[in-house]
Design an enzyme around this catalytic site. Structure first.
Site, PDB file in Angstrom:
ATOM      1  N   TRP A  96     -56.720  60.701 -12.268  1.00  5.19           N
ATOM      2  CA  TRP A  96     -57.860  61.601 -12.055  1.00  5.19           C
ATOM      3  C   TRP A  96     -57.628  62.947 -12.722  1.00  5.19           C
ATOM      4  O   TRP A  96     -58.576  63.604 -13.118  1.00  5.19           O
ATOM      5  CB  TRP A  96     -58.176  61.741 -10.571  1.00  5.19           C
ATOM      6  CG  TRP A  96     -57.456  62.829  -9.852  1.00  5.19           C
ATOM      7  CD1 TRP A  96     -56.222  62.761  -9.330  1.00  5.19           C
ATOM      8  CD2 TRP A  96     -57.947  64.141  -9.571  1.00  5.19           C
ATOM      9  NE1 TRP A  96     -55.896  63.944  -8.746  1.00  5.19           N
ATOM     10  CE2 TRP A  96     -56.941  64.817  -8.871  1.00  5.19           C
ATOM     11  CE3 TRP A  96     -59.140  64.810  -9.838  1.00  5.19           C
ATOM     12  CZ2 TRP A  96     -57.086  66.123  -8.441  1.00  5.19           C
ATOM     13  CZ3 TRP A  96     -59.275  66.114  -9.406  1.00  5.19           C
ATOM     14  CH2 TRP A  96     -58.259  66.753  -8.716  1.00  5.19           C
ATOM     15  N   ASN A  97     -56.363  63.378 -12.888  1.00  8.94           N
ATOM     16  CA  ASN A  97     -56.068  64.689 -13.462  1.00  8.94           C
ATOM     17  C   ASN A  97     -55.009  64.491 -14.537  1.00  8.94           C
ATOM     18  O   ASN A  97     -53.818  64.636 -14.285  1.00  8.94           O
ATOM     19  CB  ASN A  97     -55.573  65.612 -12.347  1.00  8.94           C
ATOM     20  CG  ASN A  97     -55.399  67.033 -12.817  1.00  8.94           C
ATOM     21  OD1 ASN A  97     -55.250  67.278 -14.007  1.00  8.94           O
ATOM     22  ND2 ASN A  97     -55.413  67.965 -11.889  1.00  8.94           N
ATOM     23  N   TYR A 135     -40.812  63.980 -14.303  1.00 10.81           N
ATOM     24  CA  TYR A 135     -40.447  62.612 -13.928  1.00 10.81           C
ATOM     25  C   TYR A 135     -39.428  62.026 -14.904  1.00 10.81           C
ATOM     26  O   TYR A 135     -38.358  61.563 -14.499  1.00 10.81           O
ATOM     27  CB  TYR A 135     -41.724  61.774 -13.887  1.00 10.81           C
ATOM     28  CG  TYR A 135     -41.552  60.335 -13.494  1.00 10.81           C
ATOM     29  CD1 TYR A 135     -41.271  59.984 -12.181  1.00 10.81           C
ATOM     30  CD2 TYR A 135     -41.696  59.321 -14.437  1.00 10.81           C
ATOM     31  CE1 TYR A 135     -41.129  58.659 -11.821  1.00 10.81           C
ATOM     32  CE2 TYR A 135     -41.558  57.993 -14.083  1.00 10.81           C
ATOM     33  CZ  TYR A 135     -41.273  57.671 -12.774  1.00 10.81           C
ATOM     34  OH  TYR A 135     -41.140  56.363 -12.425  1.00 10.81           O
ATOM     35  N   TRP A 154     -53.894  58.803  -8.438  1.00 12.98           N
ATOM     36  CA  TRP A 154     -53.185  60.051  -8.735  1.00 12.98           C
ATOM     37  C   TRP A 154     -52.713  60.104 -10.168  1.00 12.98           C
ATOM     38  O   TRP A 154     -52.519  61.184 -10.724  1.00 12.98           O
ATOM     39  CB  TRP A 154     -52.010  60.243  -7.771  1.00 12.98           C
ATOM     40  CG  TRP A 154     -52.486  60.615  -6.414  1.00 12.98           C
ATOM     41  CD1 TRP A 154     -52.514  59.822  -5.314  1.00 12.98           C
ATOM     42  CD2 TRP A 154     -53.050  61.867  -6.011  1.00 12.98           C
ATOM     43  NE1 TRP A 154     -53.055  60.488  -4.248  1.00 12.98           N
ATOM     44  CE2 TRP A 154     -53.393  61.746  -4.649  1.00 12.98           C
ATOM     45  CE3 TRP A 154     -53.311  63.072  -6.656  1.00 12.98           C
ATOM     46  CZ2 TRP A 154     -53.976  62.790  -3.930  1.00 12.98           C
ATOM     47  CZ3 TRP A 154     -53.882  64.101  -5.939  1.00 12.98           C
ATOM     48  CH2 TRP A 154     -54.210  63.958  -4.596  1.00 12.98           C
ATOM     49  N   GLN A 155     -52.528  58.940 -10.803  1.00 13.76           N
ATOM     50  CA  GLN A 155     -52.102  58.922 -12.201  1.00 13.76           C
ATOM     51  C   GLN A 155     -53.258  59.137 -13.165  1.00 13.76           C
ATOM     52  O   GLN A 155     -53.039  59.362 -14.345  1.00 13.76           O
ATOM     53  CB  GLN A 155     -51.440  57.573 -12.521  1.00 13.76           C
ATOM     54  CG  GLN A 155     -50.041  57.449 -11.963  1.00 13.76           C
ATOM     55  CD  GLN A 155     -49.558  56.024 -11.972  1.00 13.76           C
ATOM     56  OE1 GLN A 155     -50.321  55.106 -12.259  1.00 13.76           O
ATOM     57  NE2 GLN A 155     -48.297  55.829 -11.640  1.00 13.76           N
ATOM     58  N   PRO A 182     -54.194  66.186 -17.425  1.00 12.95           N
ATOM     59  CA  PRO A 182     -53.296  67.270 -17.860  1.00 12.95           C
ATOM     60  C   PRO A 182     -52.094  67.435 -16.936  1.00 12.95           C
ATOM     61  O   PRO A 182     -50.953  67.501 -17.409  1.00 12.95           O
ATOM     62  CB  PRO A 182     -54.211  68.504 -17.840  1.00 12.95           C
ATOM     63  CG  PRO A 182     -55.570  67.965 -18.069  1.00 12.95           C
ATOM     64  CD  PRO A 182     -55.595  66.636 -17.381  1.00 12.95           C
ATOM     65  N   HIS A 236     -50.962  65.216 -14.714  1.00 14.41           N
ATOM     66  CA  HIS A 236     -50.170  63.984 -14.711  1.00 14.41           C
ATOM     67  C   HIS A 236     -49.254  63.923 -15.939  1.00 14.41           C
ATOM     68  O   HIS A 236     -48.072  63.595 -15.829  1.00 14.41           O
ATOM     69  CB  HIS A 236     -51.107  62.779 -14.687  1.00 14.41           C
ATOM     70  CG  HIS A 236     -50.383  61.476 -14.763  1.00 14.41           C
ATOM     71  ND1 HIS A 236     -49.585  61.012 -13.739  1.00 14.41           N
ATOM     72  CD2 HIS A 236     -50.313  60.543 -15.741  1.00 14.41           C
ATOM     73  CE1 HIS A 236     -49.065  59.859 -14.084  1.00 14.41           C
ATOM     74  NE2 HIS A 236     -49.489  59.547 -15.290  1.00 14.41           N
ATOM     75  N   HIS A 247     -50.036  72.471  -3.976  1.00 13.16           N
ATOM     76  CA  HIS A 247     -51.276  72.424  -3.196  1.00 13.16           C
ATOM     77  C   HIS A 247     -51.212  73.431  -2.047  1.00 13.16           C
ATOM     78  O   HIS A 247     -52.154  74.191  -1.811  1.00 13.16           O
ATOM     79  CB  HIS A 247     -51.509  71.012  -2.638  1.00 13.16           C
ATOM     80  CG  HIS A 247     -52.258  70.114  -3.561  1.00 13.16           C
ATOM     81  ND1 HIS A 247     -51.643  69.370  -4.539  1.00 13.16           N
ATOM     82  CD2 HIS A 247     -53.580  69.847  -3.677  1.00 13.16           C
ATOM     83  CE1 HIS A 247     -52.546  68.678  -5.203  1.00 13.16           C
ATOM     84  NE2 HIS A 247     -53.731  68.949  -4.705  1.00 13.16           N
ATOM     85  N   TYR A 291     -60.704  80.466  11.132  1.00 18.35           N
ATOM     86  CA  TYR A 291     -61.734  80.985  12.025  1.00 18.35           C
ATOM     87  C   TYR A 291     -61.097  81.546  13.294  1.00 18.35           C
ATOM     88  O   TYR A 291     -61.392  82.668  13.712  1.00 18.35           O
ATOM     89  CB  TYR A 291     -62.693  79.842  12.347  1.00 18.35           C
ATOM     90  CG  TYR A 291     -63.795  80.177  13.309  1.00 18.35           C
ATOM     91  CD1 TYR A 291     -64.986  80.752  12.861  1.00 18.35           C
ATOM     92  CD2 TYR A 291     -63.671  79.885  14.660  1.00 18.35           C
ATOM     93  CE1 TYR A 291     -66.002  81.039  13.741  1.00 18.35           C
ATOM     94  CE2 TYR A 291     -64.678  80.171  15.540  1.00 18.35           C
ATOM     95  CZ  TYR A 291     -65.846  80.750  15.078  1.00 18.35           C
ATOM     96  OH  TYR A 291     -66.851  81.029  15.958  1.00 18.35           O
TER      97      TYR A 291
END
Lengths: 439, 439
Positions: free
Chosen positions: A330-331, A343, A327-328, A333, A335, A368, A430
């Protein structure tokens, strides 16, 4: 010659010596390099087979024209486009507020309240429009809300950095302030560097709006020129992967999802597991494609076009041995924004690391859920719970798994975790939209 | 405190620096260790899915009792077992001939002719029985012919080594001969070492018959004692993998093969390819299991039981970067025999390396065809052509592919090549035996 022949035969005659088999633990043999190639060949072959089976069963389903109705329900009403145009208002409000603050026309409190109102409206107004205007499609709604969320994070960063600049000026630490806004290392180019409040211009805030970062800075590092070949390669990748993403979704994801509806309604556990595993592979490949498309091709294209120097949009998350590391990295911007504007301020206010980290996950979970639930007009908390489940998972992996096992666990949670959430939402959507018709 | 806060904020405010993305070629980044774990996780998940799908579609098909009719058609006639018992006659003939030769009762020519007749009968007699006796099943026939072939290679080696010993004695190079049959390095144990013709005993030839090697030697290296735990682990593996092989064949191979018959008869190319790829994975996994079961578990178990010291039954073929390396390293007993009793004698007779190597492949192709065609009572040359196709393939891979690409090509030829041959035979066998009934 005869003697040589005999010696040869003697050498031949003794052809055994005491030794262990390579696979016996006693042999000490460890070189299984070829097994990696075996894995690659097996993966390619298995998926070639699946691809062929899919084509034989369903024929060619990919059809680019089917993308248009995803964005457009009523050709005379473009609510998503209107919302995107309206978003400029919020940028201008933020700039106006900062200008008044820099001149001292607004007190800090008034400025803070104005920013808060501005951002609260940014969060609620598009959500309300998406929920209430029936001609907004789920995909159009998701794009609009995504854009507004990115803009919200950017303007929050803009407000924070300008506040820091004012704090530094008012505390008479002018030397420090100058060395901040005009980096002392680059004295030669100092005439080109912007100092507060010289940054409060339309050009500056719009550059930041389009720049591939969420963290505002007065003087972004810039690349000396646009590398044309690099830019066009990224542009080609963008266009190609867009086609591939759409095609694979239509050809591979949708048939699997459609065939999963029946087992999900019947709650047939073994068939549900089979469908889940069947969905996991295309979903994961699409996610990997999306990652490359967005974080490498698109962001690098934008950065090259804007001569934005910092291209660290992701780090080596594929090697991550803990969930936290993933999580630190992969993304970057998001983070970076979370660390700088959420933080660290929490830490400065005296909260513990544990609480601050959980708060970051909570904020991430909220967004999310916001980005999924509102466009689907359906509040189920699956995405929220999926993000919050990362906390115990991170604890478990960090506590019990090391090295390659940790890495495999991270991959497994990615490959399996996502399709569970996807199936949940698709199933509920659905049932909500088509369920009554069949009953 | 305030100054520290400002310094912190200053550090915060500058959060970008010029750098490339990791995946850009300019970054020089190369660490994709995690991708290996990704491959493993994806393979396990894909196959878990296939396994579940198979169970859902076919139910449990594995049934150990179905194995018996493969060996036994008529419970009162055991032709395969009789043939195995008869094979002792050929061992005794070989021993008798060598004894007469060592005493000088037979001339070298008579001995050579006797050996030739013995081996010619070994090759033709069981084949004739399998072809003509209707109660021999294909599996029973394959086991019998396999045993006879192994025995043939062993007795050929036995004849050769004894001939070399006599040649060395008669040429008065007695010192050399003694140092051959009683290794000078092991002078301390020389009283236990056997010298020609002391090796021509029943015990010696039967030890060689059961020893896991095809190359005769007067004094095999022996391990000092039987390691019980090692032996029982290998025995457990033997029993477990036998069950697994039978179960997987019934559950996975047979349904795929049965469903391939229709496309093969119709010569529907895209469906044939799909079935071929579908067959490739179980076929390859079964081959890998068979390799471990036979070359590691079974041969090591036999070797441990007989205190046979040389456990090199295979080398690191999984890393092979050329086809030749694979064939030289996956089956060491046969490779050793070919080098010692076929390739090197050919070289000594003045043939070129190229011709000798091709001759080895030709011999190997002959025995592959012999072991498949005769039990199936069907002469199609697919196995022969499969082996002979290794020669151009070896040339192509050696000429154009290096390193990991060569390794991947070897794996690909293994994974794809075998099921092609399997499908060919199964199709022909099916058409021959069941085709007329349906028409």
């Amino acid at each position: 010659l005869k003697i040589t022949n005999i010696q040869k035969k003697k050498k031949n005659a003794i052809c055994h010596r005491t030794q262990e088999s390579l696979l016996s633990s006693g042999s000490g043999y460890k070189n299984y390099r070829g097994v990696i190639n075996w894995c690659v060949v097996m993966l390619v072959l298995s998926n070639a087979r699946l691809f062929l089976e899919n084509l034989l069963r369903y024929g060619v389903l990919a059809d680019p024209t089917q993308v248009i109705p995803l964005f457009l329900k009523d050709p005379y009403s473009w609510p998503a486009m209107c919302l995107l145009i309206v978003s400029n208002v919020f940028i201008l409000v933020a700039l106006y507020t900062e200008r008044q603050l820099s001149k001292g026309s607004f007190s800090e409190l008034v400025g803070f309240l104005l920013h808060c109102i501005n951002m609260a409206v940014m969060l609620t107004f598009p959500a309300a429009v998406v929920l209430l205007v029936p001609s907004v499609t789920p995909v159009g709604g998701a794009v609009v809300l995504g854009t507004y969320t990115i803009l919200l994070l950017k303007l929050y960063s803009y407000k924070d950095v300008n506040l820091w600049c004012r704090e530094m000026s008012t505390q008479k630490a002018k030397k420090l302030a100058r060395s901040l806004s005009c980096k002392s290392q680059t004295l030669l180019h100092c005439e080109q560097q912007v100092c507060y409040p010289g940054n409060l211009t339309l050009k500056d805030i719009y550059y930041f709006t389009f720049a591939p970062t969420l963290c505002y800075e007065l003087n972004f590092p810039r690349s000396p020129n646009i590398r044309m070949s690099f830019m066009f390669r990224r542009l080609f990748e963008m266009l190609f992967f867009t086609q591939l993403l759409v095609g694979l979704t239509q050809q591979w994801m949708i048939p699997v999802i459609q065939s999963s509806m029946k087992p999900l309604e019947d709650m047939d556990l073994s068939r549900m597991t089979e469908r889940l595993l069947r969905l996991a592979v295309p979903n994961h490949l699409l996610w990997l494609l999306f990652f490359y498309w967005f974080f490498h091709s698109s962001l690098n294209f934008t950065a090259e076009l804007l001569r934005f120097g910092d291209r660290q949009f992701y780090k080596d998350w594929w090697n991550s041995e803990t969930v936290t590391y993933f999580w630190q990295n992969w993304n970057i911007p998001v983070h970076k924004w979370c660390i700088r504007h959420f933080y660290k301020p929490l830490l400065r206010k005296g909260f513990s690391k544990m609480v601050s980290q959980s708060a970051v996950f909570f904020l991430s979970a909220f967004f999310h859920e916001y980005l999924v639930s509102v466009p689907l007009r359906m509040f189920r908390l699956w995405a929220f719970m999926g993000m919050m489940a990362q906390l115990p998972l991170a604890w478990f992996v960090g506590r019990f798994l090391r090295g390659n096992y940790g890495n495999a666990a991270v991959w497994l949670s990615l490959i399996i975790g996502q399709p569970i959430a996807v199936l949940m939402y698709v199933h509920d959507y659905y049932v909500l939209n088509y369920g009554q018709e069949t009953n």
